[in-house]
Design an enzyme around this catalytic site. Structure first.
Site, PDB file in Angstrom:
ATOM      1  N   HIS A 236       0.869  -1.183   0.000  1.00  0.00           N
ATOM      2  CA  HIS A 236       0.000   0.000   0.000  1.00  0.00           C
ATOM      3  C   HIS A 236       0.902   1.228   0.000  1.00  0.00           C
ATOM      4  CE1 HIS A 236      -2.994   2.898   1.273  1.00  0.00           C
ATOM      5  NE2 HIS A 236      -3.944   1.984   1.202  1.00  0.00           N
ATOM      6  N   ARG A 256      -6.781  10.287   0.308  1.00  0.00           N
ATOM      7  CA  ARG A 256      -6.655  10.775  -1.079  1.00  0.00           C
ATOM      8  C   ARG A 256      -8.027  10.894  -1.729  1.00  0.00           C
ATOM      9  NH1 ARG A 256      -3.265   6.417  -3.198  1.00  0.00           N
ATOM     10  NH2 ARG A 256      -3.490   5.473  -1.130  1.00  0.00           N
TER      11      ARG A 256
END
Ligand code: FAD
Length: 604
Positions: A236, A256
């Site tokens: 990740h 995000r």
């Protein structure tokens, strides 16, 4: 030594995360008796840590969404190595599974008109993740658990399964020990569902908790099942990097999704400089368009920070390697900047990302509403797992099923965020349903005492060697360092081969492992037992990684940096040979059905 307590169920589910609970609920609904085993307390599985949300094409926020777009996104994300039947069923059935969860009491965040709210996530064309702030997994586990306890399921908590029992080709039960008192338990069952989650603890930097030592992968492999796609490990892009004690803890992609941007030490938004060709038409080419997307403008394309995880992770590694990283070896993730765009930004951030706010405040003394976070890649998920039939989730071993992270196929070379929680619901349900069917159609098999004796002897052998044996913690640490360095985000043939050699050495050391004390809650002993599984999955990852001489999804080979046509045609299988050695097999991918091919074309 061979003394044990016996339990008997029609279906035994090993693992009580989202997949295991959903499988147990469905099997019980099928009218059979169900046992559920887990290593920790019920409710403490990995699933509870899930933050960002569950992907399902409910089309509540953008009515252009549909199962077809979700299917095409999942296949593109997986770089077309996915088991396409699983990708089809997953996209079709996820919306109903989410609505079912809601009917069972899950309280999702809401749109203004009262529907389940959905957020943006990497690789998903439209806002698709149903969520509860950034605590979606907690709500999911709570709901499944509340529902599950009314189904008459027998729960065996704090119990580790160490081997599957077989009668001929078929699985007929499992053998393990309770972690509190160290006593053995034998579970007799007509069908067994593996739902044991991931392997993150094979690496030094990981978002995974102590439980994720690849037990189910290893149990299935030892029982003769195929593993598929083991080379594909997901790093990740955003884990915490500072302070050292919290390195690897996840920073959800939801940051995000809510407008967070990635910048290097020069203040440059570097993701705009590296947009892969197959995502160019869907990706914003300037910050203004990216922000409009975050606000929900249907004519805007998504910002490059929401490209797939494999790509974003590699871009971060490049920035750091080329000297543009943050002070502690990461890059900056900035959500505070949205104050330039909206009023009341700090309150908005705290409402949308409450766990992230507290995580950084408490662990790093950083207020994310005013200050950028430092982030870097962390081992997060394994796409590879037990090879199963797409419809039934049965492995290549009769009576043995697998669902959730331990099963392979759905995600191909790379998983899209949010597609795991939906995977657990869709395929947990299917595994439970078909395991119950198998149990109804097959009588109980025979338990062979020699298998139990040998498992018990092997489990207790570290006590025979005592404290003068090898230290299990040291071997685990050496393994984690080695996998991080030699079979990590960027891989090279010579290094992977060195890793395979070193794994041989670590295996020899693990055969001499010794522990002190007695069987009552003994973490050293537990670690010694987990080591066998970690070594097996690490070898599977390394051998598959050598075989795939190309770069695709989560597997990046610096010596073969491009995708190759040849390697797009098969999956790599790992299985135990008759001589006991690990075999690597190239399995051709079944031709995609014409209607699915068309869906992919229409959504390019
Ligand atoms: C921090 C974090 C955030 C995430 N956020 C998201 C997200 O927002 N959306 C998303 O889709 N995915 C997310 N993921 C991924 C997702 O949470 C996991 O892939 C998923 O929860 C795995 O579920 P599972 O049911 O397969 O296994 P788990 O939830 O991992 O449960 C495994 C179970 O197996 C048991 N077990 C293991 N070995 C044994 C054994 N030998 N004997 C007995 N029991 C055993 C464990 O005790 C546990 O009960 C996130 C992951 C992490 C780490």
């Amino acid at each position: 030594m061979g003394e044990y307590q016996t339990h008997e169920h029609d279906v035994l589910v090993i693992g009580a995360g989202g997949a295991g609970l959903r499988a147990a609920i469905e099997a019980a609904a099928g009218g059979v008796s169900v046992g559920l085993v887990c290593k920790s307390l019920l409710g403490k599985a990995h699933t509870v840590m899930a933050e960002g949300g569950v992907a399902a094409a409910l089309a509540n926020v953008d009515d252009r969404d549909s199962w077809k777009v979700h299917f095409a996104d999942t296949m593109r994300g997986g770089q077309y190595l996915n088991n396409w039947r699983m990708a089809e069923l997953h996209a079709q059935e996820a919306p109903a599974c989410v609505r079912e969860l809601e009917a069972w009491g899950a309280l999702f965040d809401r749109t203004h008109d009262g529907k389940i709210l959905q957020r943006n996530f990497g690789g998903h064309k439209y806002p698709r993740l149903a969520h509860v702030g950034d605590r979606t997994g907690l709500e999911m586990i709570r709901t499944l658990q509340d529902h599950g306890i009314h189904q008459g399921i027998d729960v065996h908590m704090e119990c580790t399964v160490v081997t599957l029992l077989k009668d001929g080709d078929r699985v007929v039960g499992a053998f393990g020990y309770d972690r509190e008192r160290g006593r053995f338990r034998m579970f007799k069952a007509k069908a067994v569902v593996l739902a044991t989650g991931g392997i993150g603890r094979a690496y030094k930097i990981t978002s995974n908790s102590w439980e994720y030592t690849g037990d189910g992968h290893s149990l299935a492999y030892q029982a003769g099942a195929d593993l598929v796609d083991m080379e594909f490990v997901q790093f990740h892009p955003t884990g915490m990097v500072w302070p050292p004690s919290v390195r690897g803890i996840l920073v959800t992609e939801g940051v995000r999704g809510e407008g967070g941007i990635l910048v290097n030490k020069e203040g440059k938004r570097f993701m705009f400089s590296d947009i892969p060709e197959n995502y160019r038409s869907q990706t914003a080419d300037n910050p203004e368009e990216g922000w409009r997307y975050v606000l929900g403008d249907k004519n805007a394309r998504r910002p490059p920070e929401l490209l797939t995880r494999d790509h974003v992770a590699r871009c971060i590694v490049r920035e750091v390697r080329e000297g543009r990283g943050s002070p502690h070896g990461g890059v900056f993730l900035d959500i505070a900047w949205i104050k330039e765009k909206i009023s009341g930004a700090p309150e908005h951030i705290k409402k949308k990302l409450p766990s992230m706010y507290h995580q950084f405040k408490q662990l790093a003394d950083i207020d994310i509403t005013t200050t950028p976070m430092e982030v870097g890649p962390t081992t997060h998920y394994i796409m590879g797992g037990v090879r199963v039939d797409g419809d039934t989730q049965m492995s290549t071993v009769p009576g043995l099923f697998a669902a959730g992270e331990v099963a392979g196929g759905l995600h191909g070379a790379n998983r899209l965020g949010g597609n795991s929680l939906s995977d657990l619901l869709v395929f947990g349900r299917r595994a439970g349903m078909y395991a119950a069917k198998f149990a109804k159609e097959n009588a109980a098999g025979k338990i062979h005492e020699d298998q139990i004796d040998s498992a018990a002897k092997s489990a207790l052998s570290p006590f025979d060697r005592g404290p003068s044996g090898e230290n299990p913690y040291q071997i685990q640490r050496d393994l984690q360092e080695m996998m991080q360095d030699l079979v990590g985000i960027v891989r090279r043939e010579a290094e992977i081969k060195t890793a395979i050699d070193k794994l041989g050495g670590l295996k020899s050391r693990s055969e001499k492992v010794g522990v002190d004390g007695n069987r009552e809650y003994n973490p050293g002993w537990n670690t010694a037992i987990d080591l066998n599984n970690l070594l097996t999955v690490s070898e599977a990852i390394a051998r598959a990684a050598v075989e795939r001489k190309e770069s695709r999804g989560g597997h990046f080979r610096e010596d073969f940096p491009s995708k190759s046509d040849e390697f797009s045609k098969f999956n790599i299988l790992i299985r135990k040979g008759d001589d006991g050695a690990m075999q690597v097999v190239r399995q051709p991918i079944a031709e995609l059905r014409a209607d699915l091919k068309q869906i992919i074309e229409e959504n390019k």
